[in-house]
Write an enzyme that holds these catalytic residues in place. Sequence first.
Site, mmCIF file in Angstrom:
data_model
loop_
_atom_site.group_PDB
_atom_site.id
_atom_site.type_symbol
_atom_site.label_atom_id
_atom_site.label_comp_id
_atom_site.label_asym_id
_atom_site.label_seq_id
_atom_site.Cartn_x
_atom_site.Cartn_y
_atom_site.Cartn_z
ATOM 1 N N LYS A 1 -43.258 3.275 17.049
ATOM 2 C CA LYS A 1 -43.312 3.594 18.388
ATOM 3 C C LYS A 1 -42.297 2.939 19.163
ATOM 4 O O LYS A 1 -41.635 1.973 19.097
ATOM 5 C CB LYS A 1 -44.491 2.999 18.974
ATOM 6 C CG LYS A 1 -45.880 3.552 18.277
ATOM 7 C CD LYS A 1 -46.192 4.713 18.807
ATOM 8 C CE LYS A 1 -47.307 5.563 18.222
ATOM 9 N NZ LYS A 1 -47.805 6.926 18.746
ATOM 10 N N HIS B 1 -50.644 16.413 14.539
ATOM 11 C CA HIS B 1 -50.962 15.060 15.007
ATOM 12 C C HIS B 1 -52.314 14.801 14.627
ATOM 13 O O HIS B 1 -53.123 15.265 14.699
ATOM 14 C CB HIS B 1 -50.755 14.995 16.395
ATOM 15 C CG HIS B 1 -51.363 13.935 17.083
ATOM 16 N ND1 HIS B 1 -52.852 13.677 17.866
ATOM 17 C CD2 HIS B 1 -50.906 12.511 17.266
ATOM 18 C CE1 HIS B 1 -52.945 12.537 18.465
ATOM 19 N NE2 HIS B 1 -51.999 11.697 17.830
HETATM 20 C C1 0YR Z 1 -52.856 5.681 20.855
HETATM 21 N N1 0YR Z 1 -49.907 9.479 17.255
HETATM 22 C C2 0YR Z 1 -50.113 8.911 18.503
HETATM 23 C C3 0YR Z 1 -52.941 6.845 19.891
HETATM 24 C C4 0YR Z 1 -51.435 8.304 18.528
HETATM 25 C C5 0YR Z 1 -51.177 7.453 19.713
HETATM 26 O O1 0YR Z 1 -52.452 5.893 22.277
HETATM 27 O O2 0YR Z 1 -53.626 7.747 20.374
HETATM 28 O O3 0YR Z 1 -50.365 6.635 19.856
HETATM 29 O O4 0YR Z 1 -52.191 9.099 18.508
HETATM 30 O O5 0YR Z 1 -49.168 9.119 19.443
HETATM 31 O O6 0YR Z 1 -48.648 10.327 17.016
HETATM 32 MG MG MG Z 2 -47.590 10.802 18.750
#
Ligand code: 0YR
Ligand code: MG
Length: 370
Positions: free
Chosen positions: A173, A303
């Site tokens: 992240k 996702h």
């Molecule tokens: C936590 N994955 C994401 C989660 C995740 C988020 O906010 O929901 O980080 O799902 O972006 O790619």
């Molecule tokens: Mg994401």
Amino acid sequence: MKITSVKPFILHVPVTGSQIADSTHTISHWGVVGAQIDTDTGLSGYGFTGTHAHLPSDQLITRCIETCHAPLLVGEDALDTNRLWLKLARNPALQWVGRAGITTLSQAAIDIALWDLKAKAAGVPLWKLLGGQVRDKVRAYNTDIGWLSIPDEQLVAGAKRAVDEGFTGIKVKIGSSVDRDLKRLEAVRRAIGPSITLATDGNGKWDLPTCQRFCRAAEAFDLYWIEEPLWYDDVKGHAQLARGTRIPVALGEQLYTHDAFAEFFHQEAIHWVQPDVTRMGGITEVLRVCDTAHSFRLPVAPHAGDMSQVHVHLNHAHPACAVLEYIPWIKDCFLEPAQVVDGHFSLPQQPGASTTPTESAWAKFRQATA
Ligand code: 0YR
Ligand code: MG
């Protein structure tokens, strides 16, 4: 196969550690907010959307399922997934108050439950109904080692641990400060070597100049993609960024409709397509996105709002799908948990969509729906 009842449910399942953070959210639980659809065959289907486990908003979803969608479903043939999708999505009463959002999340739960039923009725895992296996292996990438809340030393150790476990891809992240994020990525790249794919995810926090500054420096780390660099709906901004950097742009987890994706395709604002069955009104709409992505020759990396319980079927069966996100929070709540062995998702074997909750998950995590 006649639908006899539609019952909403809410599970709140703890995340790894006590909480995790990305650039926009800090959460302690994942919400599995869904519907059980019973039929006159004795078979029940289960579908759900994914939330940040905020009970009042989860209860808006269950209320929408119970009072708006369910009355349109009881008595219908559960196998009519296209027809029922349109019946819910084009319900004039609901369309007026929401073509996206709570209405779509609740429709996702219903649509997934219907596909679960369809596969159970056919006695096959969902991937078989979606056209059968088009690839032997679905490569997993690990997101759970890369949260913004993980301190720098632990981030590097976690990345190395994931690689030792067999993962060939990880995601880290970003979205705190450009300098901190670059330092973390540099340390991770150094630790994992050149052959592991390293993706990065900003969760829509930054503006264009910040993204451009980040990308200029981050190109040195051979990033697999930059995900949600900008505000989710900003087509023009993503197109501009995509034109100016060598890092591929990924997005889609916050888009509700095929139309929204189409705009990104037409404007060349996206390289990696990331639809989510739990946000998009279910499998029915995600298949449309995958087909369009394929016609644009763009790879799909769904996702994991479903934490890959459902997407693992899609990834095995759709030619556009290339790689799948791994976050292990809720898998053990299901009879057939999403499983990664040697860095690849196992092929589901049981009939259905891998969405049937276990008795113990029901007992441990269930919340009031109203
Ligand atoms: C936590 N994955 C994401 C989660 C995740 C988020 O906010 O929901 O980080 O799902 O972006 O790619
Ligand atoms: Mg994401």
